[in-house]
Motif scaffolding. Structure first.
Motif, PDB file in Angstrom:
ATOM      1  N   VAL A 132      23.379  87.990  33.611  1.00 39.32           N
ATOM      2  CA  VAL A 132      24.463  87.642  32.679  1.00 39.32           C
ATOM      3  C   VAL A 132      25.320  86.542  33.304  1.00 39.32           C
ATOM      4  CG1 VAL A 132      26.544  88.460  31.511  1.00 39.32           C
ATOM      5  CG2 VAL A 132      24.505  89.917  31.614  1.00 39.32           C
ATOM      6  N   ILE A 133      25.584  85.484  32.541  1.00 36.63           N
ATOM      7  CA  ILE A 133      26.425  84.374  32.996  1.00 36.63           C
ATOM      8  C   ILE A 133      27.846  84.596  32.456  1.00 36.63           C
ATOM      9  CG2 ILE A 133      26.762  81.892  33.008  1.00 36.63           C
ATOM     10  CD1 ILE A 133      24.249  82.726  34.425  1.00 36.63           C
ATOM     11  N   ASN A 134      28.818  84.685  33.367  1.00 40.02           N
ATOM     12  CA  ASN A 134      30.217  84.884  32.986  1.00 40.02           C
ATOM     13  C   ASN A 134      30.925  83.533  32.932  1.00 40.02           C
ATOM     14  OD1 ASN A 134      30.380  87.984  33.174  1.00 40.02           O
ATOM     15  ND2 ASN A 134      29.511  87.393  35.162  1.00 40.02           N
ATOM     16  N   ILE A 135      31.421  83.174  31.755  1.00 32.05           N
ATOM     17  CA  ILE A 135      32.116  81.895  31.555  1.00 32.05           C
ATOM     18  C   ILE A 135      33.592  82.182  31.283  1.00 32.05           C
ATOM     19  CG2 ILE A 135      32.310  79.849  30.101  1.00 32.05           C
ATOM     20  CD1 ILE A 135      29.344  80.018  29.587  1.00 32.05           C
ATOM     21  N   GLU A 136      34.471  81.604  32.096  1.00 34.76           N
ATOM     22  CA  GLU A 136      35.913  81.779  31.929  1.00 34.76           C
ATOM     23  C   GLU A 136      36.526  80.461  31.467  1.00 34.76           C
ATOM     24  OE1 GLU A 136      39.898  83.157  34.429  1.00 34.76           O
ATOM     25  OE2 GLU A 136      37.903  83.444  35.279  1.00 34.76           O
ATOM     26  N   ILE A 137      37.383  80.537  30.450  1.00 35.81           N
ATOM     27  CA  ILE A 137      37.981  79.341  29.843  1.00 35.81           C
ATOM     28  C   ILE A 137      39.497  79.412  29.954  1.00 35.81           C
ATOM     29  CG2 ILE A 137      38.241  78.009  27.707  1.00 35.81           C
ATOM     30  CD1 ILE A 137      35.550  79.169  26.801  1.00 35.81           C
ATOM     31  N   ASN A 138      40.103  78.324  30.381  1.00 30.42           N
ATOM     32  CA  ASN A 138      41.558  78.161  30.319  1.00 30.42           C
ATOM     33  C   ASN A 138      41.842  77.207  29.170  1.00 30.42           C
ATOM     34  OD1 ASN A 138      44.253  77.431  30.579  1.00 30.42           O
ATOM     35  ND2 ASN A 138      44.200  77.344  32.807  1.00 30.42           N
ATOM     36  N   GLU A 139      42.429  77.720  28.093  1.00 34.04           N
ATOM     37  CA  GLU A 139      42.585  76.922  26.884  1.00 34.04           C
ATOM     38  C   GLU A 139      43.779  75.969  26.943  1.00 34.04           C
ATOM     39  OE1 GLU A 139      40.488  79.315  23.337  1.00 34.04           O
ATOM     40  OE2 GLU A 139      42.454  80.107  23.869  1.00 34.04           O
ATOM     41  N   GLY A 140      44.599  76.034  27.977  1.00 36.65           N
ATOM     42  CA  GLY A 140      45.698  75.085  28.122  1.00 36.65           C
ATOM     43  C   GLY A 140      46.990  75.559  27.476  1.00 36.65           C
ATOM     44  N   TYR A 141      47.572  76.595  28.047  1.00 39.10           N
ATOM     45  CA  TYR A 141      48.807  77.159  27.493  1.00 39.10           C
ATOM     46  C   TYR A 141      50.024  76.355  27.953  1.00 39.10           C
ATOM     47  CZ  TYR A 141      46.382  81.266  25.735  1.00 39.10           C
ATOM     48  OH  TYR A 141      45.550  82.105  25.028  1.00 39.10           O
ATOM     49  N   ILE A 142      51.038  76.323  27.099  1.00 40.93           N
ATOM     50  CA  ILE A 142      52.287  75.609  27.393  1.00 40.93           C
ATOM     51  C   ILE A 142      53.273  76.586  28.008  1.00 40.93           C
ATOM     52  CG2 ILE A 142      54.236  74.345  26.417  1.00 40.93           C
ATOM     53  CD1 ILE A 142      52.335  73.438  24.185  1.00 40.93           C
ATOM     54  N   ASN A 143      53.820  76.230  29.170  1.00 38.52           N
ATOM     55  CA  ASN A 143      54.794  77.076  29.852  1.00 38.52           C
ATOM     56  C   ASN A 143      56.212  76.750  29.401  1.00 38.52           C
ATOM     57  OD1 ASN A 143      55.698  79.034  31.754  1.00 38.52           O
ATOM     58  ND2 ASN A 143      56.233  77.377  33.162  1.00 38.52           N
ATOM     59  N   ASN A 144      56.589  75.459  29.465  1.00 38.97           N
ATOM     60  CA  ASN A 144      57.943  75.039  29.093  1.00 38.97           C
ATOM     61  C   ASN A 144      57.877  73.802  28.207  1.00 38.97           C
ATOM     62  OD1 ASN A 144      59.521  76.986  30.569  1.00 38.97           O
ATOM     63  ND2 ASN A 144      58.938  75.909  32.449  1.00 38.97           N
TER      64      ASN A 144
END
Length: 560
Positions: A198-210
């Protein structure tokens, strides 16, 4: 030479050819030389060109066999090879073919070629070791784009050996999918394989902090922020932010609006969004004058502020006095006119999505609806508008107003002469000089997808309204009307636009008094004609097409 001597000589020649052809088994990590060191010595020529030539059977490739492949069909491997059946055995070419097989990404470095000599030629056996097969994908971190959409990109790899080339291409495709939807900061942050395939793919969608505002000295922060629908904690979307910047710019309080994105020092896996604005002077006093066909020689004075006290409110007051029409119109009396108007706009009443408009006016001018008459009007209205969230780009409004209309004779002698010439009883004139006092209520809808409210180059605009005018005094009775407008904007080149559209107006139930009838001609209907030059009536319909282009060297259009 006897028979035995001939056999011995042939055997010696065969041994010599075999030894000089390096037919020993070799692999891409052969210890006798560095991996693929001979590849650069092979020219562009392939052995396919030599396929029809005759060689000694001992150095000719009779057949090519692929061993160790379970999931990758040999039909996908053989076309990649430069060595072909019937071609001369060449160790350098085969070494290059082993690299080609390895570069497909499906196999480990344990690839080797084993040439087996037979009386009819060489059988080339290529042994490969497939990578661990992919049994499935596990996707985490995705919210803006569904797992099903991402899975469509990955499905073609399930059941095949792991392939770093394909996985790298997959990363690009996933990030491109996000970018097409406006999520330009989204990234695949890690790919980890489990022992079970199984290939685990993690995505950071680009959240806004401030979200920060800079550059404003007069304008209050809340005036800018209320036009930004993007909030902290959202996934950054370039398309939505462009709409936010357009709303800020359309307040007409700024000369330029920009956005700056940076990695948040507080949370390195998120981003800080900075909105930079360049304020411009919004308050102005105007004094002018001139001459035109409607008002004759005129003078005007006015005050406008598009950002009153830095609160995003708009206030305008204007006064104009004219001497009367020029280029004599026999149906319009030549008489001085006076007009005064005050306007106030609160785009976010009580910090809600509701906008509030207040308008008051007073005017005395030559009538374009009632021949040779003078109109005196004063009144005002209050309008509340609000966007309809369930339907993007759609807004509704309702207006409540008051108006007193007085129609008086402008030139009795000229009117009497015209009535007599037309054979009409002068007593009928009283039916034309009908005014009254009215209360009105007007609901309306607007659908607007224009890319810029001030200088649109693309998009669609449509509006419709119904007005009911209740008579509370005077001879004129109550009346009502329906109006509508539609426009479509098509970009031409970089800054020009073709606009096509139409307008209509019609009474709904009751006849309109003559002073309220529709008139064709003027800036709001058919430009190039004076108000009412093309006629008055209880209804109208028109269509138009025009090309809009900036004046060379005077182009002030700002792109958002």
């Amino acid at each position: 030479m006897n028979y035995k001597s001939k056999i011995l000589l042939i055997s010696i020649i065969s041994i010599f050819l075999i030894n000089n052809s390096n037919l020993s088994s070799f692999a891409i990590n052969d210890a006798e030389e560095e991996i693929f060191t001979q590849a650069e010595n092979i020219g562009n020529e392939t052995l396919e060109d030599n396929k029809d030539r005759s060689y000694d059977a001992a150095v000719t490739i009779k057949s090519i066999e692929i061993e160790g492949n379970n999931l990758v069909n040999k039909d996908k491997i053989l076309p990649l090879l430069k060595v072909k059946e019937g071609s001369k055995f060449d160790r350098n070419v085969i070494q290059q073919d082993l690299r080609t097989i390895y570069n497909t990404g499906y196999f480990s470095e344990k690839i080797k070629a084993n040439p087996e000599v037979t009386d009819s030629g060489i059988t080339l056996k290529i042994t490969v070791e497939e990578n661990v097969p992919i049994t499935g994908f596990s996707i985490t971190g995705n919210k803006a784009v569904s797992t099903e959409e991402i899975a469509e990109i990955l499905d073609t790899q399930t059941g095949l050996p792991q392939n770093i080339n394909e996985l790298n291409n997959t990363i690009k495709q996933i990030e491109d999918l996000y970018a097409q939807k406006g999520y330009i900061l989204s990234r695949v942050t890690s790919i980890i394989d489990d022992p079970d395939g199984v290939i685990n793919i993690e995505i950071n969608e680009g959240y806004i902090n401030n979200i920060k505002i800079t550059g404003n000295t007069k304008t209050r922060d809340y005036v800018i922020k209320r036009n930004i629908l993007t909030v902290s904690g959202d996934i950054y979307n370039e398309n939505l932010l462009k709409q936010d910047l357009s709303r800020i710019f359309s307040t007409q309080a700024f000369g330029d609006v920009r956005r700056v994105i940076s990695v948040s020092p507080e949370k390195p896996d998120t981003y800080d969004l900075t909105i930079e604005v360049d304020e411009k002077r919004t308050g102005s006093i105007s004094v002018g004058g001139g001459i035109d066909t409607s008002t004759g020689l005129f003078g005007s004075v006015g005050y406008v502020d598009k950002n009153l006290m830095g609160r995003g409110q708009e206030l305008s007051v204007s006064f104009m006095a004219g001497s009367g029409i020029v280029l004599r119109d026999t149906d319009v009396v030549e008489d001085a006119n006076i007009q005064i108007e005050a306007y106030f706009l609160e785009p976010r009443f009580k910090q809600t999505l509701n906008s509030l408009e207040i308008r008051a006016f007073g005017k005395e001018l030559s009538s374009y609806q009632v021949p040779l008459a003078i109109e005196q009007r004063f009144g005002g209205n209050i309008e509340v508008a609000r966007p309809i969230k369930r339907i993007p780009h759609l807004a509704g409004s309702i207006s409540v107003g008051f108006e007193d209309v007085n129609i008086k004779e402008g030139n009795y002698d000229e009117t009497a002469t015209k009535f007599a010439a037309a054979g009409v009883d002068i007593t009928k004139r009283a039916d034309q000089l009908v005014g009254g006092t009215f209360l009105s209520i007007s609901p309306s809808l607007v659908y607007d997808t224009r890319n810029n409210f001030l200088n649109p180059t693309s998009g669609f605009y449509a509006s419709s309204s119904f007005g009911e005018y209740f008579s509370i005094a005077g001879d004129a009775g109550s009346y009502n009307l329906v109006t509508g407008t539609i426009r479509k904007f098509f970009p031409v080149g970089k800054k020009s636009t073709i606009t096509v559209g139409g307008k209509f107006g019609v009474r709904a139930f009751d006849d309109m008094p003559e002073f309220a009838t529709f008139r064709l001609g003027g800036a709001t209907t058919v430009r190039g004609f004076r108000e009412g030059d093309l006629g008055n009536g209880q209804g109208f319909m028109l269509a138009s097409a025009e090309l809009r282009t900036p004046v060379p060297f005077m182009d002030k259009i700002t792109e958002i």
